[in-house]
Design a protein around this motif. Structure first.
Motif, PDB file in Angstrom:
ATOM      1  N   SER A  24       7.757   2.291  61.415  1.00 63.16           N
ATOM      2  CA  SER A  24       9.040   2.531  61.828  1.00 63.16           C
ATOM      3  C   SER A  24      10.204   1.782  61.395  1.00 63.16           C
ATOM      4  O   SER A  24      11.227   1.821  61.396  1.00 63.16           O
ATOM      5  CB  SER A  24       8.560   2.273  63.323  1.00 63.16           C
ATOM      6  OG  SER A  24       7.685   3.024  63.974  1.00 63.16           O
ATOM      7  N   LEU A  25       9.806   0.797  60.622  1.00 64.37           N
ATOM      8  CA  LEU A  25      10.815  -0.256  60.242  1.00 64.37           C
ATOM      9  C   LEU A  25      11.279   0.587  59.070  1.00 64.37           C
ATOM     10  O   LEU A  25      12.400   0.694  58.690  1.00 64.37           O
ATOM     11  CB  LEU A  25      10.379  -1.513  59.678  1.00 64.37           C
ATOM     12  CG  LEU A  25      11.192  -2.547  58.948  1.00 64.37           C
ATOM     13  CD1 LEU A  25      12.365  -2.780  59.722  1.00 64.37           C
ATOM     14  CD2 LEU A  25      10.520  -3.774  58.423  1.00 64.37           C
TER      15      LEU A  25
ATOM     16  N   ARG B 110      17.420   5.396  58.358  1.00 62.15           N
ATOM     17  CA  ARG B 110      18.492   5.725  59.171  1.00 62.15           C
ATOM     18  C   ARG B 110      19.930   5.002  58.916  1.00 62.15           C
ATOM     19  O   ARG B 110      20.788   5.530  59.250  1.00 62.15           O
ATOM     20  CB  ARG B 110      18.078   5.719  60.833  1.00 62.15           C
ATOM     21  CG  ARG B 110      17.036   6.803  61.121  1.00 62.15           C
ATOM     22  CD  ARG B 110      16.965   6.850  62.560  1.00 62.15           C
ATOM     23  NE  ARG B 110      16.404   5.667  63.142  1.00 62.15           N
ATOM     24  CZ  ARG B 110      15.185   5.159  63.275  1.00 62.15           C
ATOM     25  NH1 ARG B 110      14.326   5.944  62.848  1.00 62.15           N
ATOM     26  NH2 ARG B 110      14.834   4.029  63.968  1.00 62.15           N
ATOM     27  N   SER B 111      19.568   3.791  58.628  1.00 64.65           N
ATOM     28  CA  SER B 111      20.710   2.778  58.297  1.00 64.65           C
ATOM     29  C   SER B 111      21.288   2.639  57.074  1.00 64.65           C
ATOM     30  O   SER B 111      22.508   1.973  56.769  1.00 64.65           O
ATOM     31  CB  SER B 111      20.219   1.427  58.505  1.00 64.65           C
ATOM     32  OG  SER B 111      19.535   1.280  59.992  1.00 64.65           O
ATOM     33  N   ALA B 112      20.668   3.529  56.109  1.00 62.10           N
ATOM     34  CA  ALA B 112      21.011   3.158  54.550  1.00 62.10           C
ATOM     35  C   ALA B 112      22.228   3.889  54.038  1.00 62.10           C
ATOM     36  O   ALA B 112      22.881   3.715  53.005  1.00 62.10           O
ATOM     37  CB  ALA B 112      19.867   3.568  53.509  1.00 62.10           C
TER      38      ALA B 112
ATOM     39  N   SER C 214      10.957  -5.732  68.079  1.00 64.97           N
ATOM     40  CA  SER C 214       9.593  -5.268  67.596  1.00 64.97           C
ATOM     41  C   SER C 214       9.096  -4.316  68.604  1.00 64.97           C
ATOM     42  O   SER C 214       8.717  -3.252  68.178  1.00 64.97           O
ATOM     43  CB  SER C 214       8.538  -6.569  67.923  1.00 64.97           C
ATOM     44  OG  SER C 214       9.217  -7.783  67.296  1.00 64.97           O
ATOM     45  N   SER C 215       9.538  -4.220  69.750  1.00 62.50           N
ATOM     46  CA  SER C 215       9.375  -3.253  70.878  1.00 62.50           C
ATOM     47  C   SER C 215       9.820  -2.007  70.579  1.00 62.50           C
ATOM     48  O   SER C 215       9.200  -0.748  70.938  1.00 62.50           O
ATOM     49  CB  SER C 215       9.688  -3.569  72.379  1.00 62.50           C
ATOM     50  OG  SER C 215      10.915  -3.720  72.490  1.00 62.50           O
ATOM     51  N   ARG C 216      10.967  -1.749  69.956  1.00 64.08           N
ATOM     52  CA  ARG C 216      11.818  -0.704  69.489  1.00 64.08           C
ATOM     53  C   ARG C 216      10.902  -0.003  68.341  1.00 64.08           C
ATOM     54  O   ARG C 216      11.175   1.259  68.137  1.00 64.08           O
ATOM     55  CB  ARG C 216      13.237  -0.746  69.377  1.00 64.08           C
ATOM     56  CG  ARG C 216      13.857  -1.095  70.563  1.00 64.08           C
ATOM     57  CD  ARG C 216      15.406  -1.771  70.243  1.00 64.08           C
ATOM     58  NE  ARG C 216      15.873  -1.217  69.101  1.00 64.08           N
ATOM     59  CZ  ARG C 216      17.080  -1.630  68.383  1.00 64.08           C
ATOM     60  NH1 ARG C 216      17.376  -2.741  68.763  1.00 64.08           N
ATOM     61  NH2 ARG C 216      17.393  -1.050  67.522  1.00 64.08           N
ATOM     62  N   LEU C 217      10.437  -0.622  67.934  1.00 59.62           N
ATOM     63  CA  LEU C 217       9.646  -0.221  66.325  1.00 59.62           C
ATOM     64  C   LEU C 217       8.090   0.010  66.734  1.00 59.62           C
ATOM     65  O   LEU C 217       7.546   0.501  65.702  1.00 59.62           O
ATOM     66  CB  LEU C 217       9.720  -1.284  65.311  1.00 59.62           C
ATOM     67  CG  LEU C 217      11.302  -1.448  65.171  1.00 59.62           C
ATOM     68  CD1 LEU C 217      11.089  -2.478  63.614  1.00 59.62           C
ATOM     69  CD2 LEU C 217      12.036  -0.263  64.596  1.00 59.62           C
ATOM     70  N   THR C 218       7.723  -0.091  67.943  1.00 57.76           N
ATOM     71  CA  THR C 218       6.134   0.318  68.116  1.00 57.76           C
ATOM     72  C   THR C 218       6.105   1.877  68.234  1.00 57.76           C
ATOM     73  O   THR C 218       6.579   2.567  69.160  1.00 57.76           O
ATOM     74  CB  THR C 218       5.684  -0.223  69.482  1.00 57.76           C
ATOM     75  OG1 THR C 218       6.040  -1.703  69.367  1.00 57.76           O
ATOM     76  CG2 THR C 218       4.402  -0.118  69.568  1.00 57.76           C
TER      77      THR C 218
END
Length: 729
Positions: A551-552, A558-560, A700-704
């Motif tokens: 997820s990271l 998405r940010s690159a 962290s929770s957003r990337l689970t």
């Protein structure tokens, strides 16, 4: 009245010439000799001899695309020793060939001769020439071995000596347009042979395209354009050896040059195909543009900076010529083979139906292509033995790996609860994975008491990681339940034993008969959305693609776009690949381990990326940041860790040093940039002072991801941004 009979003019005997060339080009040179009026040609390794008039020799100097030198033979004689060589050379009237004020040099080649030293043989010829001039005029001509006006060639074959005047002077590969060099450039004569043997002729249709996606200094493109435009390769040269020759026919040469100019003008008025090149290295693109402009072809050839990943079909039909890097070192070759794999896949996707000329020094790499070569030519790039493979690109259909099919487990019996949980997980995760284009994910992660293991799916393969028995637990019972779980995996997913790899968490090797021995390293290729990665399922130091960080990686992708990306402690570069594929302008990956960076570069090549804009640096991250002068719009800081558990102090050491590292990283982050911190330590919290100076968020929770939902979060992640500047006053 008796008309006197005029005596018949004696026919001048034909002149004897030799054209030297690179190995493998002899037949091409022989064809040129015939086209330029030569007769009775004879092909020998590296040389073609012929008979003809002076015009045929001049024409070869002007028009040959493949020859290195054109030699006019003066005489031949037996020379069993150096003294005889000197005496025989002294019998030649050198005034016919050389003026006393013309600097000259003698160059020799020796094969199986009693005179074994080539430089000594050349010295004796030089002495004979100089002594003859001194005895006649009292003057001695100057010798200049670096830039002679006239080159005299001596060839000793056994006891037979042949002397010749070098009409070409400098080697004919020096066309005059190379103003800027790149690493490992192709000789112009070899480049001309590559495009010619690949199928390029003057009749090449104007609605097609000539493309070189790794063009370097542009030599292949320029030589292709010179063939299409009917341009004489020697037309731009400033000098030839025959211009210093006493028997030079200036009027003949002027006539031939004027004819070549007219032909080139006519050729440039004809419709041309598009000639396109690009390269990942901006310095190579700059060099190519300089060379193309010097050749007068900047209106015919277009070059630009582009990664190989951007290779696409510019026309329905065309010719692709490519000279990929060789990789002279073993480590480089290991990485470059993945570039070849990418190129093989991309050609089948984008350029089906095109002709291809693929020049390579590594037969194993080229042999791994899925293309069926119609022709193959042995050529040499200097001392490097190479092959030119030619053929037509066939369309390849890539099939998505697909997920395993599910089978009903046996009801009841030992392990029924585990089998039911595994099947339920698969039914829940498979639709999500197909929707998200993910083929590598966790199937099971210690969900049930007694079954303390992890099952990870890597496309067609399963990695089973058994955790150590709890304190006071029975290791034999834990091993038994591990084997029960593996039996359920084979039953439900129909995975053969050879595709199941076993590992014990903490660096050990799990005993069992379900898969290959972990000591036998195997590297596999897997997909993750639009990225392709190498994974190692047999190494206890990690697979190279940690699923908990997926997820990271997707967030970084998405940010690159439009940003420069820095990956600190970047390992195998998987996050960097996501940045590359999603439009990062430039990337830097820093890691202290050379082996990790080797895999990172291999991953870059596997996705069609490389060049100086995407750097890998072997260095401690903090030390490297101390000297960094660049700025980055997106930074990933990975906490240093040792996946095999051999450095148990790494988490605690990072807790002590993380503030210094993060502050150094924030100094090179742009004002609007984003820094992400990933830590493999569930107990980690950033120093409070960092939250006071920067905008800090626990994400962290957003990337689970769904495959890790409900499991303990062992990889917390934090986002850092600069605080807005306070308005002045």
């Amino acid at each position: 009245m008796i008309t006197p009979v005029r005596p018949k003019r004696k026919k001048k005997p034909p002149l004897s010439f030799v054209a030297t060339c690179g190995a493998g080009l002899e037949q091409l040179v022989a064809g040129e000799i015939e086209a330029q009026g030569g007769r009775n040609s004879a092909v020998n390794p590296g040389a073609v001899s012929w008979e003809g008039n002076l015009e045929s020799g001049y024409r070869m100097c002007l028009w040959s695309r493949f020859a290195s030198r054109v030699l006019l033979q003066i005489t031949g004689f037996d020379a069993p020793d150096a003294d005889t060589l000197y005496r025989q050379a002294g019998k030649i009237d050198w005034d016919e060939h050389l003026a006393c004020d013309t600097p000259f040099a003698v160059f020799s080649t020796v094969t199986d001769s009693p005179i074994s030293h080539s430089k000594y043989a050349a010295l004796r010829i030089k002495d004979a020439i100089a002594d003859q001039f001194r005895s006649r005029s009292g003057r001695r001509p100057s010798v200049d071995t670096s830039r002679p006006g006239m080159r005299i060639s001596l060839h000793l074959q056994g006891s037979r000596a042949t002397l010749a005047v070098d009409l070409s002077g400098d080697s004919l590969h020096r066309r005059g347009y190379r103003r800027a060099a790149v690493e490992a450039p192709l000789k112009e004569t070899l480049a001309a042979a590559i495009v010619y043997l690949s199928g390029l002729r003057r009749s090449f249709p104007p609605d097609r395209v000539v493309l070189d996606p790794m063009c370097g200094g542009g030599t292949l493109l320029i030589e292709a354009a010179m063939i299409l435009g009917d341009s004489a390769p020697g037309l731009q040269r400033k000098s030839f050896g025959f211009l210093f020759w006493n028997r030079h026919d200036e009027r003949l040469w002027e006539k031939l040059v004027n004819e070549a100019v007219r032909r080139e003008e006519d050729g440039h008025r004809q419709p041309w195909p598009r000639i396109i090149g690009y390269d990942a290295d901006p310095h190579a693109v700059t060099a190519a543009r300089e060379n193309i402009a010097a050749a007068g072809l900047d209106d015919k050839i277009t070059v630009g900076q582009r990664q190989l990943a951007a290779l696409e079909r510019p026309a329905d039909e065309g010719l692709l010529v490519v000279n990929p890097p060789y990789g002279e070192r073993l480590a480089d070759r290991e990485e470059i083979k993945y570039l070849y794999r990418f190129l093989d896949r991309q050609l089948g996707r984008e350029l089906a139906g095109w002709r291809i000329g693929f020049f390579s020094s590594n037969p194993d790499l080229a042999g791994g292509f899925s293309l069926n070569w119609s022709d193959s030519y042995k050529l040499f790039n200097g001392p490097i033995r190479c092959r030119l493979h030619c053929g037509t690109i066939a369309r390849t259909t890539e099939h998505a790996p697909g997920l395993p099919s599910l089978h009903e487990p046996e009801t009841g019996g030992e392990g029924a609860d585990f089998a039911a949980r595994l099947q339920a997980n698969c039914r829940r995760l498979f639709p999500w994975a197909e929707r998200e284009d993910i083929s590598c994910f966790r199937l099971y992660g210690s969900d049930l008491p007694g079954y303390d293991l992890a099952l990870d799916l890597y496309e067609r393969w399963i990695l089973a990681t058994g955790h150590a028995a709890a304190a006071g637990g029975d290791p034999r019972a834990a091993d038994h339940r591990f084997n029960v779980a593996l039996r359920a995996v084979r039953e439900i997913l129909a995975i053969p034993p050879g595709r199941i790899f076993l590992r014990k968490a903490g660096g050990g090797k799990k005993k069992g008969k379900a898969g290959p021995k972990p000591s036998r390293t195997k590297i596999f290729e897997v997909d993750e959305q639009r990225c392709r990665f190498l994974v190692n399922l047999t190494d206890d130091r990690g697979t190279g693609l940690p699923l908990a960080r997926r997820s990271l990686r997707l967030l970084i992708g998405r940010s690159a776009e439009g940003r420069t990306f820095l990956n600190l402690n970047g390992g195998t570069g998987t996050a960097t690949v996501h940045a590359l594929v999603n439009g990062a302008l430039a990337t830097t990956t820093v890691d202290p381990a050379a082996g990790q960076l080797h895999l990172a570069r291999s991953n870059f090549f596997l996705n069609g990326f490389g060049g100086p804009q995407h750097r890998t640096i072997q260095e401690d991250s903090l030390k490297w940041l101390a000297g960094c002068r660049s700025r980055f719009g997106l930074i990933l800081v990975n906490a240093p860790c040792c996946p095999d558990g051999r450095d148990s102090a790494a988490p605690s050491r990072f807790r002590l040093e993380h503030e210094q590292l993060l502050r150094a990283a924030m100094k090179v982050l742009t004002r609007e940039g984003l820094l992400l911190l990933a830590v493999d330590d569930p107990c980690f919290t950033p120093a409070p002072s960092l939250a006071a100076d920067f905008i800090l968020e626990d994400i962290s929770s957003r990337l689970t991801a769904p495959d890790f939902a409900g499991q303990p979060n062992r990889s917390p992640c934090f986002a850092f941004r600069h605080r807005p500047l306070e308005p002045e006053g």
